[in-house]
Motif scaffolding. Structure first.
Motif, short mmCIF file in Angstrom:
data_model
loop_
_atom_site.label_atom_id
_atom_site.label_comp_id
_atom_site.label_asym_id
_atom_site.label_seq_id
_atom_site.Cartn_x
_atom_site.Cartn_y
_atom_site.Cartn_z
N ARG A 123 37.59 28.74 41.11
CA ARG A 123 37.14 30.10 41.46
C ARG A 123 37.87 31.16 40.66
O ARG A 123 37.26 32.13 40.19
CB ARG A 123 37.39 30.32 42.96
N ASP A 124 39.16 30.97 40.47
CA ASP A 124 40.00 32.01 39.88
C ASP A 124 40.18 31.88 38.37
O ASP A 124 40.94 32.65 37.78
CB ASP A 124 41.37 32.01 40.57
N GLY B 159 31.24 30.98 37.75
CA GLY B 159 31.23 32.13 38.65
C GLY B 159 29.87 32.40 39.24
O GLY B 159 28.93 31.62 39.01
N PRO B 160 29.75 33.49 40.00
CA PRO B 160 30.82 34.45 40.28
C PRO B 160 31.87 33.87 41.23
O PRO B 160 31.59 32.90 41.95
CB PRO B 160 30.08 35.62 40.92
N ALA B 161 33.05 34.48 41.23
CA ALA B 161 34.15 33.94 42.00
C ALA B 161 33.83 33.82 43.49
O ALA B 161 34.22 32.85 44.15
CB ALA B 161 35.40 34.80 41.79
N ASN B 162 33.08 34.80 44.01
CA ASN B 162 32.84 34.79 45.46
C ASN B 162 31.92 33.67 45.92
O ASN B 162 31.78 33.42 47.11
CB ASN B 162 32.32 36.14 45.93
N ARG B 163 31.29 32.96 44.99
CA ARG B 163 30.43 31.84 45.38
C ARG B 163 31.25 30.70 45.98
O ARG B 163 30.72 29.83 46.68
CB ARG B 163 29.63 31.32 44.19
N TRP B 164 32.56 30.69 45.70
CA TRP B 164 33.42 29.61 46.17
C TRP B 164 34.04 29.86 47.53
O TRP B 164 34.53 28.93 48.17
CB TRP B 164 34.53 29.36 45.14
N ASP B 165 34.05 31.11 47.96
CA ASP B 165 34.78 31.44 49.19
C ASP B 165 34.20 30.74 50.42
O ASP B 165 34.94 30.17 51.24
CB ASP B 165 34.79 32.96 49.40
N ARG B 166 32.89 30.77 50.56
CA ARG B 166 32.28 30.14 51.73
C ARG B 166 32.45 28.63 51.73
O ARG B 166 32.84 28.05 52.76
CB ARG B 166 30.80 30.52 51.82
N ALA C 156 39.67 26.52 44.63
CA ALA C 156 40.25 27.85 44.41
C ALA C 156 40.69 28.02 42.95
O ALA C 156 40.56 29.10 42.37
CB ALA C 156 41.43 28.06 45.35
#
Length: 277
Positions: free
Chosen positions: A205-206, A131-138, A202
């Motif tokens: 990420r989750d 993580g953090p999870a939002n590191r994967w969104d981009r 994903a």
């Protein structure tokens, strides 16, 4: 040694999962689970030695190799159940499991959620949480918007291998064998559909197995890479600390320890898997 060409099973949600069996039927089965961006051939260098002692079950995770590539995010639960349904289809009740990177995360899931199916467990170059999870969104968004896998392939290779294997002009690698190995992985990456990598990211990420890893009861060996920048040695140490009785070893490798340090990797794996209870 007997072997079987690659074939496939279909999961409950209609996805074909390609697999291959190698080795004699009378030997205990070792399930091999792969890193993102690879297919079952990532284990080719280890097959001869491992097949002396085990019947090997390799498979292409959904989104990779000859398996189907459904669109949208994947979940760790779905990736784990793909492996369970493969075992069910082949009538395999209990197997050893060796997973590397994402394959190591899937292997943890199996040992947590279907412990009766896992005998001994080897977790290589992996983590319980990245993580953090939002590191994967981009990265996921950028990959899906990219014209091809070229840039992603270059990034993967830099994260997987040391400079000596990446630099074609490296004088210490006179035979160029290391570079040929890298080029094989590059070809696989370029042939991989972006949706498969993004869907697998994903799942990473989750997922967070930091608490539930303590439920793993299988005898476990955790292998980490001293120079791994993807799943660091600290990540491996965290996994080993969470699993009761787990052993921990560090190899002088980056991320694909089985490829970079095959002799040391095989020695650690075979010593552990062949140990008498």
């Amino acid at each position: 040694m007997t072997s079987q060409t690659r074939t496939a099973v279909t999961t409950g949600d209609g996805v074909r999962i390609a697999y291959r069996l190698d080795g004699d039927e009378g030997k205990p089965v070792l399930l091999l689970s792969n890193s993102i961006g690879t297919d079952l051939h990532m284990w080719d260098g280890q097959v001869p030695a491992l097949a002396e002692h085990f019947r090997l079950l390799r498979y292409d995770a959904r989104g990779h190799g000859a398996s189907d590539v459904p669109s949208g995010p994947y979940s760790l639960d779905r990736l784990g159940r793909d492996a369970v349904e493969l075992l069910d289809a082949l009538g395999l009740q209990r197997v050893h499991v060796l997973g590397l990177s994402l394959g190591g995360i899937v292997a943890q899931w199996l040992a947590i959620h279907v412990p009766e199916r896992v005998d001994r467990l080897v977790l290589s170059n992996t983590a319980a949480h990245l993580g953090p999870a939002n590191r994967w969104d981009r990265p996921i968004a950028e990959l899906l918007e990219a014209p091809d896998m070229q840039a992603a392939a270059d990034t993967f290779l830099r994260n997987w291998f040391p400079a000596a294997m990446l630099d074609e002009s490296n004088e210490s690698n006179e035979s160029n064998e290391g570079n040929e190995v890298v080029e094989g992985f590059r070809r696989t990456l370029l042939a991989t559909q972006r949706e498969g990598v993004a869907g697998s990211w994903a799942a990473i990420r989750d997922s967070d197995l930091r608490r539930t890893a303590a439920l793993i009861a299988s005898p476990t060996l955790v292998i980490a890479g001293e120079h791994d920048t993807v799943t660091s040695a600290a990540h491996g140490e965290e996994v080993a600390a969470a699993i009761p009785g787990a052993r921990f070893t560090v190899l002088p490798a980056v991320h694909l320890a089985n490829v970079e340090r095959p002799a040391e990797f095989l020695d650690a794996v075979l010593t552990f898997l062949r140990e008498r209870p």
